[in-house]
Design a protein around this motif. Sequence first.
Motif, PDB file in Angstrom:
ATOM      1  N   PRO A   1       0.825  -1.217   0.000  1.00 46.80           N
ATOM      2  CA  PRO A   1       0.000   0.000   0.000  1.00 46.80           C
ATOM      3  C   PRO A   1       0.857   1.265   0.000  1.00 46.80           C
ATOM      4  O   PRO A   1       2.018   1.264   0.431  1.00 46.80           O
ATOM      5  CB  PRO A   1      -0.794  -0.100   1.310  1.00 46.80           C
ATOM      6  CG  PRO A   1      -0.680  -1.511   1.755  1.00 46.80           C
ATOM      7  CD  PRO A   1       0.594  -2.048   1.182  1.00 46.80           C
ATOM      8  N   LEU A   2       0.268   2.340  -0.457  1.00 47.06           N
ATOM      9  CA  LEU A   2       0.948   3.628  -0.551  1.00 47.06           C
ATOM     10  C   LEU A   2       1.532   4.075   0.788  1.00 47.06           C
ATOM     11  O   LEU A   2       2.704   4.465   0.851  1.00 47.06           O
ATOM     12  CB  LEU A   2      -0.043   4.683  -1.071  1.00 47.06           C
ATOM     13  CG  LEU A   2       0.522   6.081  -1.248  1.00 47.06           C
ATOM     14  CD1 LEU A   2       1.266   6.187  -2.567  1.00 47.06           C
ATOM     15  CD2 LEU A   2      -0.596   7.102  -1.207  1.00 47.06           C
TER      16      LEU A   2
ATOM     17  N   LYS B   1       2.553  12.938  -1.750  1.00 43.24           N
ATOM     18  CA  LYS B   1       3.464  11.796  -1.628  1.00 43.24           C
ATOM     19  C   LYS B   1       4.673  11.942  -2.545  1.00 43.24           C
ATOM     20  O   LYS B   1       5.022  11.051  -3.317  1.00 43.24           O
ATOM     21  CB  LYS B   1       2.737  10.472  -1.888  1.00 43.24           C
ATOM     22  CG  LYS B   1       1.611  10.179  -0.912  1.00 43.24           C
ATOM     23  CD  LYS B   1       2.113  10.034   0.499  1.00 43.24           C
ATOM     24  CE  LYS B   1       1.036   9.518   1.425  1.00 43.24           C
ATOM     25  NZ  LYS B   1       0.931  10.211   2.669  1.00 43.24           N
TER      26      LYS B   1
ATOM     27  N   PRO C   1      -0.664   5.709  -6.091  1.00 47.45           N
ATOM     28  CA  PRO C   1      -1.401   4.481  -5.819  1.00 47.45           C
ATOM     29  C   PRO C   1      -1.873   3.833  -7.126  1.00 47.45           C
ATOM     30  O   PRO C   1      -2.365   4.518  -8.017  1.00 47.45           O
ATOM     31  CB  PRO C   1      -2.591   4.962  -4.980  1.00 47.45           C
ATOM     32  CG  PRO C   1      -2.788   6.388  -5.389  1.00 47.45           C
ATOM     33  CD  PRO C   1      -1.423   6.906  -5.747  1.00 47.45           C
TER      34      PRO C   1
ATOM     35  N   ASP D   1      -3.600   0.624  -6.775  1.00 47.46           N
ATOM     36  CA  ASP D   1      -4.829   0.189  -6.111  1.00 47.46           C
ATOM     37  C   ASP D   1      -4.517   0.126  -4.621  1.00 47.46           C
ATOM     38  O   ASP D   1      -3.471   0.622  -4.199  1.00 47.46           O
ATOM     39  CB  ASP D   1      -5.357  -1.140  -6.681  1.00 47.46           C
ATOM     40  CG  ASP D   1      -4.362  -2.288  -6.560  1.00 47.46           C
ATOM     41  OD1 ASP D   1      -3.567  -2.321  -5.588  1.00 47.46           O
ATOM     42  OD2 ASP D   1      -4.376  -3.176  -7.434  1.00 47.46           O
ATOM     43  N   GLN D   2      -5.358  -0.481  -3.802  1.00 44.64           N
ATOM     44  CA  GLN D   2      -5.144  -0.465  -2.356  1.00 44.64           C
ATOM     45  C   GLN D   2      -3.900  -1.230  -1.918  1.00 44.64           C
ATOM     46  O   GLN D   2      -3.367  -0.980  -0.841  1.00 44.64           O
ATOM     47  CB  GLN D   2      -6.366  -1.014  -1.627  1.00 44.64           C
ATOM     48  CG  GLN D   2      -7.537  -0.072  -1.683  1.00 44.64           C
ATOM     49  CD  GLN D   2      -8.699  -0.572  -0.847  1.00 44.64           C
ATOM     50  OE1 GLN D   2      -8.802  -1.751  -0.521  1.00 44.64           O
ATOM     51  NE2 GLN D   2      -9.593   0.344  -0.502  1.00 44.64           N
TER      52      GLN D   2
ATOM     53  N   THR E   1       1.663   0.152  -5.298  1.00 37.58           N
ATOM     54  CA  THR E   1       2.128   1.532  -5.423  1.00 37.58           C
ATOM     55  C   THR E   1       3.171   1.621  -6.530  1.00 37.58           C
ATOM     56  O   THR E   1       4.043   0.757  -6.641  1.00 37.58           O
ATOM     57  CB  THR E   1       2.772   1.995  -4.090  1.00 37.58           C
ATOM     58  OG1 THR E   1       1.815   1.856  -3.045  1.00 37.58           O
ATOM     59  CG2 THR E   1       3.247   3.432  -4.173  1.00 37.58           C
TER      60      THR E   1
END
Length: 142
Positions: A13-14, A68, A88, A90-91, A94
Amino acid sequence: MSTLEEHIDIGAPLDKTWDCLHRVDSIPQYVDGVREAHLEGKRTHLGLDAGGTSRELELEITDRTTEKVMSWKTTTGPELSGSVSLLPIDQQHTRVQARFQYEPSTITDSFGGPKGLAQVHAIENGVRSDLQKFKGMVEHER
């Protein structure tokens, strides 16, 4: 001034990727030639072994947290700068985009190594390798 841009997709994740990017003490794990890294006030100190020479660099790092994006520039030693942007996908994924700006003669004068096109290839390969190591570190961290 020459500019190199590379990117890599990471299976994390990001926010996790952003947190890993900001752990100064882990820089030697993924940036080739860095033997030590630590904060000194608001600057990041790097101990380097590059081109058979031991050097010290100080970096000033600035963040645009909401976007970011982390930007950096040297405050001692050769004039170098760059940025790392996280996007991002997706969830759980990254994209890391790295941008490195340098003067080719500065790299050769400060660190030795090849000149001309061979230098460009060496820098490209180094940045790609560092991104692969960063990806491995982030994806395997719990």
